[in-house]
Design a protein around this motif. Structure first.
Motif, mmCIF file in Angstrom:
data_model
loop_
_atom_site.group_PDB
_atom_site.id
_atom_site.type_symbol
_atom_site.label_atom_id
_atom_site.label_comp_id
_atom_site.label_asym_id
_atom_site.label_seq_id
_atom_site.Cartn_x
_atom_site.Cartn_y
_atom_site.Cartn_z
ATOM 1 N N ALA A 60 5.270 -3.940 -4.076
ATOM 2 C CA ALA A 60 3.818 -4.092 -4.022
ATOM 3 C C ALA A 60 3.289 -4.484 -5.388
ATOM 4 C CB ALA A 60 3.174 -2.786 -3.588
ATOM 5 N N TYR A 79 -6.704 0.110 -2.649
ATOM 6 C CA TYR A 79 -6.787 1.573 -2.690
ATOM 7 C C TYR A 79 -7.236 2.002 -4.061
ATOM 8 C CZ TYR A 79 -3.988 2.004 1.617
ATOM 9 O OH TYR A 79 -3.534 1.956 2.890
ATOM 10 N N PRO A 99 9.072 -5.965 3.123
ATOM 11 C CA PRO A 99 9.782 -4.836 2.528
ATOM 12 C C PRO A 99 8.877 -3.608 2.492
ATOM 13 C CG PRO A 99 9.152 -6.411 0.849
ATOM 14 C CD PRO A 99 8.810 -7.035 2.160
ATOM 15 N N ASN A 100 9.469 -2.458 2.179
ATOM 16 C CA ASN A 100 8.675 -1.237 2.060
ATOM 17 C C ASN A 100 7.561 -1.445 1.053
ATOM 18 O OD1 ASN A 100 10.038 0.288 3.875
ATOM 19 N ND2 ASN A 100 11.551 0.994 2.374
ATOM 20 N N GLY A 101 6.399 -0.945 1.363
ATOM 21 C CA GLY A 101 5.279 -1.039 0.439
ATOM 22 C C GLY A 101 4.609 -2.379 0.416
ATOM 23 N N SER A 102 4.899 -3.215 1.392
ATOM 24 C CA SER A 102 4.307 -4.549 1.358
ATOM 25 C C SER A 102 2.923 -4.565 2.026
ATOM 26 C CB SER A 102 5.237 -5.544 2.035
ATOM 27 O OG SER A 102 5.493 -5.125 3.349
ATOM 28 N N GLY A 103 2.570 -3.509 2.727
ATOM 29 C CA GLY A 103 1.217 -3.469 3.301
ATOM 30 C C GLY A 103 1.168 -3.507 4.807
ATOM 31 N N LYS A 104 2.311 -3.323 5.451
ATOM 32 C CA LYS A 104 2.334 -3.376 6.924
ATOM 33 C C LYS A 104 1.520 -2.222 7.516
ATOM 34 C CE LYS A 104 6.848 -2.923 7.031
ATOM 35 N NZ LYS A 104 7.170 -2.854 5.593
ATOM 36 N N THR A 105 1.844 -1.011 7.085
ATOM 37 C CA THR A 105 1.151 0.156 7.625
ATOM 38 C C THR A 105 -0.344 0.065 7.305
ATOM 39 O OG1 THR A 105 3.148 1.440 7.361
ATOM 40 C CG2 THR A 105 1.118 2.673 7.610
ATOM 41 N N THR A 106 -0.650 -0.401 6.119
ATOM 42 C CA THR A 106 -2.055 -0.554 5.739
ATOM 43 C C THR A 106 -2.778 -1.435 6.755
ATOM 44 O OG1 THR A 106 -1.453 -0.309 3.429
ATOM 45 C CG2 THR A 106 -3.561 -1.352 3.902
ATOM 46 N N GLU A 148 3.823 5.152 12.232
ATOM 47 C CA GLU A 148 5.070 5.194 11.486
ATOM 48 C C GLU A 148 5.513 6.653 11.331
ATOM 49 O OE1 GLU A 148 4.506 3.833 7.554
ATOM 50 O OE2 GLU A 148 6.624 3.523 7.153
ATOM 51 N N ALA A 164 -3.289 -3.365 -1.983
ATOM 52 C CA ALA A 164 -2.259 -3.279 -0.957
ATOM 53 C C ALA A 164 -2.226 -4.538 -0.091
ATOM 54 C CB ALA A 164 -2.485 -2.061 -0.087
ATOM 55 N N VAL A 173 -4.837 0.052 -6.320
ATOM 56 C CA VAL A 173 -3.663 -0.624 -5.781
ATOM 57 C C VAL A 173 -4.136 -1.687 -4.800
ATOM 58 C CG1 VAL A 173 -1.562 -0.345 -4.438
ATOM 59 C CG2 VAL A 173 -2.284 1.465 -5.986
ATOM 60 N N GLU A 207 10.748 -1.680 -3.162
ATOM 61 C CA GLU A 207 9.296 -1.693 -3.362
ATOM 62 C C GLU A 207 8.909 -2.986 -4.054
ATOM 63 O OE1 GLU A 207 6.509 0.439 -3.127
ATOM 64 O OE2 GLU A 207 7.603 1.612 -1.654
ATOM 65 N N VAL A 244 -7.005 4.784 -6.613
ATOM 66 C CA VAL A 244 -6.130 5.944 -6.801
ATOM 67 C C VAL A 244 -6.788 6.907 -7.774
ATOM 68 C CG1 VAL A 244 -3.827 6.713 -7.426
ATOM 69 C CG2 VAL A 244 -4.165 4.449 -6.434
HETATM 70 N N1 LIG Z 1 -3.545 6.046 0.458
HETATM 71 C C1 LIG Z 1 -3.029 5.219 -0.456
HETATM 72 N N2 LIG Z 1 -3.466 5.293 -1.718
HETATM 73 C C2 LIG Z 1 -2.972 4.467 -2.651
HETATM 74 N N3 LIG Z 1 -2.041 3.569 -2.418
HETATM 75 C C3 LIG Z 1 -1.559 3.439 -1.184
HETATM 76 C C4 LIG Z 1 -2.028 4.274 -0.139
HETATM 77 N N4 LIG Z 1 -1.378 3.963 1.000
HETATM 78 C C5 LIG Z 1 -0.543 2.975 0.662
HETATM 79 N N5 LIG Z 1 -0.655 2.647 -0.645
HETATM 80 C C6 LIG Z 1 0.070 1.590 -1.360
HETATM 81 O O1 LIG Z 1 -0.218 0.409 -0.686
HETATM 82 C C7 LIG Z 1 0.957 -0.370 -0.614
HETATM 83 C C8 LIG Z 1 1.221 -0.709 0.821
HETATM 84 O O2 LIG Z 1 1.622 0.422 1.513
HETATM 85 P P1 LIG Z 1 2.021 0.394 3.056
HETATM 86 O O3 LIG Z 1 0.990 -0.344 3.805
HETATM 87 O O4 LIG Z 1 2.277 1.796 3.461
HETATM 88 O O5 LIG Z 1 3.393 -0.392 3.030
HETATM 89 P P2 LIG Z 1 4.467 -0.586 4.190
HETATM 90 O O6 LIG Z 1 3.959 0.068 5.421
HETATM 91 O O7 LIG Z 1 4.576 -2.039 4.297
HETATM 92 O O8 LIG Z 1 5.706 0.023 3.686
HETATM 93 C C9 LIG Z 1 2.063 0.469 -1.233
HETATM 94 O O9 LIG Z 1 2.234 0.021 -2.558
HETATM 95 C C10 LIG Z 1 1.551 1.839 -1.251
HETATM 96 O O10 LIG Z 1 2.024 2.495 -2.407
#
Ligand SMILES: Nc1ncnc2c1ncn2[C@@H]1O[C@H](COP(=O)(O)OP(=O)(O)O)[C@@H](O)[C@H]1O
Ligand SMILES: [Mg+2]
Lengths: 531, 319, 299
Positions: free
Chosen positions: B315, B14, B45-52, B90, B26, B24, B313, B16
């Motif tokens: 990441a 990402y 864990p949270n912020g590990s990149g699952k949603t990404t 999510e 991710a 970042v 967190e 930023v």
């Molecule tokens: N749009 C974005 N811009 C910058 N960083 C992002 C963005 N979306 C997620 N991140 C970063 O990418 C990492 C992975 O996020 P995410 O996939 O949401 O984690 P999870 O779903 O596992 O909790 C996190 O550190 C988050 O801060």
């Protein structure tokens, strides 16, 4: 197999569409320019009829105005390019030549023909010329409606700030606000502050017809009501109107110009023509001929029923009795078959026509008698010289004159009788005041011819109070009679005499041509009885 | 048979801020594949990149490098692919001005459904998620759990082969969790393929066939639960453990967990026999009240692989 | 809740042909955008305000004390009132119409990005450009509905006051719509780059202002080319280039004039289709811009 991306296709499409939009934008500008040109042609066509030249000489900075020249070219093109249009009765201004083809087309609602003409390829150079002149501010007749740029450059520039730029699309709204202010000034009695705001208001919204109407009314009536009459010697010659004007009259003309400006921008709104003809020329400037002219125009466009009525009244006052009779006849046929004024004024006009014919017959009789006397003298002179042939010719001319004189005596008698036949039943039926006044006047005239001056004056005195519309006319007649009889004049009559004398001193214009109701060779200037 | 979902060297960075060069990372070189009919637990864990990862699978964001395939195709946004995917994002985001049934009808139309068939299907999924009672209420008045159910309902609308669920149980109460688990299990029974991301390990553990553990954007472990949770041992319960005894036990490689009731739980590694464990307790002077065989939990695996229990967190941030 | 009751209804069965799937998705989005729009409170507020102004215009003329001088003037005075009502209504429609247009065009996409509804929508069988088409269409429906409502009210107000039936108002409203369409399309395009509706709203107002000032660029050009200095001519040429490319909303000024022109005015007859084409071309540009800007946007 990667998913296909269309981004570049879309960007290409955007570029193509932008190009298209540019083309369409250019097309629109072209159309708008053509529209301006068309509207100018339309309005200039009518302006040549408004009794003004296209290049008023009042503005010195416009010495090299190009209106006339350009319009002449357009007219040439129109004469070649427009199809034959029917020539109607209203297409003459008291002259033998009908109006030019553009004016006729404009007034016959042949807008499409005019538009096609000015949009044609042949008109292209003229259109370019128009825009060049417009940009250089050389067209006096082009109102502010043609380009916003002109608007903020010319009429609404306040302290260097273009007003229009502040208003975007809301110019009409601003015009209204200004108008509310005008209204406020009026109610406060601060008339002098109204004119600039009025002008600005209509500059912002050229289609604000009501502002033109109300504004002209304020100027010609409410403002002038507060002003004093100007004595004749103090009146000044006005180069634009070619007349000597006092303060009041000047404001009448300002009002007329204001309305004419409105007509330029709204050439098809009858109310503007109507107010110009009726409120200004008829009632204030007392110019019946012009009133008939503009009221005729008013009748041409979508109008209310009072327009023709006022027109026929103006025709009556202007001595166009036959036109008025015809008009009222149409009115009965087409608008209101039971119209009481129509029925009455047909009679009134008939009576007037008969009287006018009788009066002219009397005049003609006098002229014929004078001619007979002259020819008899000439014959005597010729005989003394021994020129018998010449003498015989003069004698026969004298005989003819004698015949005409007798004929005219009979005609006058007949027409006076006709008039009486019209007035008497009107009096019996309705006690019609016009009929009463006219009959008294006629009686007075007979008394005069029979030498009974005091009775004549008494009749006239009664007549003028019977019909206030012709108070001035009859008063003048009274003065004439009294002077003829050597009777003393009243103070106000003396003043009137003085006024007339002064006016005659300063008269700069030819008197208006008189209408001939009967044929009489002895009254025409072309016949030279002096030989 | 080709895997249903496949990720190959997936990376996502990402950027930023508009002008700053901060970025970042991710996801870094993530690989996994999901086979037909299995429940794949995507953990971290949270912020590990699952949603990404999941967003990339749905074409909401795009990978910096690497490829994804769904049903063997790279054009993952194609109609026929999308027809076969149900997605529960999510958290719960739905148009709030609509009613429960209206919203499902709207989503159904996006699938090309209409008319009676659509209405029938909407009623059906509402029934499946237990929301029939709220179908005529505006979403604005829904609780979090209700929204999550509506979310599941819209994911199920087209009766998809593949279900991608991002943290489906987060924020639900225990009863609702249980119900959600039941639905997911029944979906598996219908032969659907499920990708479930979660940071709540025991939930996933109960239903997953295979899991992947993600940390800091990197794949740590992937495999079937049977393969991964190899470590077995004993659990013993003892009364009161003093600090000295604790030190002794720890020295013998036995972990101690104080429980709220005052009892202490001992975790004995698989390398130690029952006898040895009993012996160690005795040496520490402890009284064993119960003893039972034990399989390693996901949490322990997690701690073993990631180092800290999930929830923080972690990441990797690079600049 | 019984998981077993999931009788499998084949979604394929209720899916229709390819073309249908191209149109149905956007149409569903449009319908739902429309629904959202009419349930939005801000929009409703704007609309109520404009309706209030249109109705209130009847009272605004009370500013004018109407002392009658003569029967003729009294007559005219009433007509001035009617004219002021007309102008207030035209202005109200222009102001509130453009505000509603900008507001709605700027917000439909960003609000959905903001509250992430877009995740559930774009994961459906629906390409992004289709989503945009649906949104754009929905915006147009709302704008048209607003315009129709306001014009109708204007109609009624005029009719009540003057007893006339200004059919030319229809053409005026139509042209007004195409003017709004241009502003709407570009605002929409800008909104596709943003996740909040504030920036696109400001941009929309800006677009409206620029569109109205385009005409002035031509004046800059005319003044500039006369000048001898290089800098001036350069500015003039830039102004001319911009004049050619930027949408010129002044072209639509005719919409205000129409109300005063005769009904068979030839320039109007020719301009109307051309203005509509102009509006449509720019609308297409705006939409395609939105497409490009949104195609690879990270959501
Ligand atoms: N749009 C974005 N811009 C910058 N960083 C992002 C963005 N979306 C997620 N991140 C970063 O990418 C990492 C992975 O996020 P995410 O996939 O949401 O984690 P999870 O779903 O596992 O909790 C996190 O550190 C988050 O801060
Ligand atoms: Mg997440």
């Amino acid at each position: 197999m990667k998913p296909k991306s269309y981004t570049w296709h879309v960007i290409a499409a955007i570029v193509i569409l932008l190009f298209l939009s540019t083309v369409q934008g250019a097309r629109l500008s072209g159309l708008r320019e053509t529209e301006s040109f068309y509207r100018w042609v339309l309005s200039a066509s009518l302006q040549s009829r408004l009794g003004q030249t296209l290049e008023p000489d009042e503005a010195p900075d416009l010495a090299e105005a190009m209106d006339e020249e350009l319009f002449a070219k357009v007219l040439d093109l129109a004469e070649a390019g427009l199809p034959e249009l029917p020539i109607e009765e209203d297409d003459f201004d008291n002259e033998d030549n009908p109006h030019h083809v553009l004016l006729r087309a404009a007034r016959q609602d042949e807008d499409k023909l005019i538009y096609d003409l000015v949009a044609s390829a042949e008109a292209r150079p003229l259109q370019d010329e128009f825009h060049k002149h417009l940009a250089n501010n050389l067209l006096q007749s082009a109102g502010t409606q043609f380009r916003a740029a002109l608007l903020y450059d010319k009429e609404t520039r306040v302290e260097g700030v273009g007003l229009t730029s502040l208003f975007f699309n809301f110019r009409n709204f601003a015009a209204n606000l200004l108008w509310l202010q005008v209204d406020k000034f009026f109610h406060r009695g601060e008339m002098h502050r109204m004119l600039p705001l009025m002008r600005m208001s209509v500059a912002l919204d050229p289609n604000f017809v009501d502002a033109y109407l109300l504004g002209a009314w304020h100027l010609a009536y409410n403002l002038t009501a507060q002003l004093p009459d100007t004595p004749e010697p103090l009146k000044k010659f006005h180069p634009k109107y070619k007349k000597r004007l006092g303060i009041k009259e000047e404001w009448y003309y300002v009002a007329a110009d204001f309305l004419k400006d409105g007509i330029k921008k709204n050439p098809r709104d009858y109310r503007l023509y109507f107010d110009l003809g009726y409120a200004i020329y008829e009632n204030k400037l007392i110019d019946h001929a012009k009133a008939v002219l503009y009221l005729t125009d008013a009748r041409r466009y979508q109008h209310d029923t009072w327009v023709p009525r006022m027109l026929y009244l103006a025709m009556w006052r202007n001595g166009q009795y036959e036109d008025a009779i015809k008009g009222w006849g149409n009115y009965l046929e087409e608008i209101d078959p039971d119209s009481i004024p129509a029925i009455r004024f047909i009679q009134v006009n008939r009576g007037y026509l008969a009287e006018a014919k009788a009066a002219q017959a009397d005049e003609c009789k006098a002229a014929a008698q004078a001619a007979r006397k002259r020819f008899a003298e000439l014959a005597d002179e010729a005989r003394e010289r021994g020129d018998l042939q010449q003498a015989g010719q003069h004698e026969s001319e004298a005989r003819i004159a004698q015949e005409v004189a007798t004929e005219m005596t009979a005609l006058a008698e007949e027409e006076w009788e006709n008039a009486r036949k019209i007035w008497t039943p009107m009096i019996q039926m309705d006690e019609d005041n016009i009929a009463i006044a006219r009959l008294r006047r006629q009686k007075a005239m007979r008394n005069v011819s029979e030498g009974r001056y005091l009775e004549a004056v008494a009749e006239l005195e009664l007549a003028r109070y019977e019909m206030l519309q012709s108070f001035d006319e009859i008063s003048d007649l009274m003065i004439e009679v009294k002077q003829k009889a050597g009777l003393p004049l009243t103070t106000s009559e003396l003043r009137a005499v003085e006024r007339h004398r002064e006016a005659a001193l300063y008269e700069t214009e030819d008197p208006p041509k008189k209408i001939r109701y009967i044929e009489c060779t002895y009254l025409d200037e072309t016949v030279d009885t002096e030989a | 048979m080709a895997p249903v979902i496949e990720a190959l060297d997936l990376c996502k960075t990402y950027e930023v801020g508009l002008f700053s060069s901060q970025s970042v990372e991710a996801l870094k070189d993530v690989n996994f594949s999901i086979n037909a009919g299995e429940i794949f637990g995507y953990l971290g864990p949270n912020g590990s990149g699952k949603t990404t990862t999941i967003k990339m699978l749905l074409g909401l964001i795009f990978p910096t490098s690497g490829t994804m395939k769904i049903l063997g195709r790279e054009d993952i946004a194609a109609y026929d692919i999308r027809m076969k995917i149900g997605f529960l994002p999510e958290g719960a985001y739905y148009p709030e001005f609509l009613k429960g049934a209206e919203i499902l009808r709207f989503y159904g139309k996006l699938y090309g459904m209409r008319g009676k068939a659509l209405n029938a299907r909407v009623d059906e999924v509402l029934d499946v998620v237990g929301m029939t009672h709220a179908r005529k209420r505006l979403l604005r008045g829904y609780s979090k759990g209700m929204r999550q159910r509506i979310g599941l309902a819209q994911a199920l609308l087209s009766d998809p082969e593949i279900l991608i669920l991002d943290e489906p149980t987060t924020g639900l109460d225990p009863v609702a969790r249980k119900e959600m688990r039941d639905i997911l299990a029944s979906l598996r029974d219908q032969g659907k393929t499920l990708l479930i991301s979660s940071h709540e390990l025991n939930e996933v553990e109960l239903i997953s066939d295979r899991v992947a553990i993600l940390d800091g954007g990197q794949m740590r472990v992937t495999g079937t639960l049977d393969d991964l949770l190899t470590e077995r041992g004993l659990t013993m319960v003892v009364e009161e453990v003093g600090p000295e005894a604790k030190a002794k036990l720890n020295a013998a490689n036995i972990q101690t967990d104080d429980e709220a009731t005052g009892r202490v739980l001992l975790r004995v590694p698989s390398s130690m026999s029952t006898y040895e464990a009993m012996e160690a307790c005795k040496q520490a002077g402890l009284n064993v009240t119960s003893i039972a065989p034990r399989r390693e939990t996901l949490e322990e695996l997690f701690v073993r692989t990631v180092g800290a229990p999930p929830g923080e967190e972690s990441a990797a941030t690079a600049s | 809740m019984s998981a077993e009751s999931t009788a499998v209804i084949s979604a394929e069965g209720s899916r229709s042909g390819v073309l249908g799937s191209y149109i149905r998705g956007p149409w569903a989005i449009a319908a739902y955008t429309w629904k959202e729009g009419i349930r939005k409170k801000t929009l409703l507020g704007f609309l109520l305000l404009s309706l209030l102004v249109i109705f209130g215009s009847t009272f605004m003329t009370a500013f004018m004390a109407s002392t009658t001088i003569s029967s003729t003037t009294a007559n005219v005075e009433i007509e001035v009132e009617a004219k002021i009502i007309k102008d207030i209504c035209v202005s109200a429609i222009a102001i509130f119409g453009i505000l509603i247009t900008i507001f709605i065009s700027a917000s439909v996409v960003p609000t959905e990005l903001e509250n992430k509804v877009v995740y559930t929508i774009l994961s459906k069988p629906l390409r992004r450009y289709q989503y945009l088409a649906g949104k754009f269409l929905g915006v147009q429906l709302i704008v048209i509905a607003n315009l129709v409502l306001m014009s109708t009210l204007f109609f009624v107000a005029l009719y009540a006051k003057e007893g006339i039936w200004p059919s030319l108002l229809l053409w005026s409203a139509l042209l007004t719509y195409f003017q709004f369409l241009i502003v709407s399309a570009f605002t929409f395009a800008v909104s596709c780059t943003s996740t909040s509706s504030v920036l696109p709203t400001i941009a929309g107002l800006f677009i409206y202002i620029i569109g109205n000032l385009t005409e002035y660029l031509q004046d800059v050009y005319e003044k500039g080319v006369e000048s001898e200095r290089l800098f001036d001519t350069m500015i003039a040429n830039i102004a001319h280039g911009l004049y050619l490319v930027l949408p010129n909303l002044r072209n639509f000024d005719m919409k205000d004039q129409i109300l005063y022109l005769p009904s068979n005015d030839p320039p109007v007859d020719i301009m109307i289709p051309n203005l509509i084409a102009y509006g449509l071309v720019f609308a297409a540009v705006g939409y395609l811009l939105a497409w490009v800007l949104f195609a690879r946007k990270e959501l």
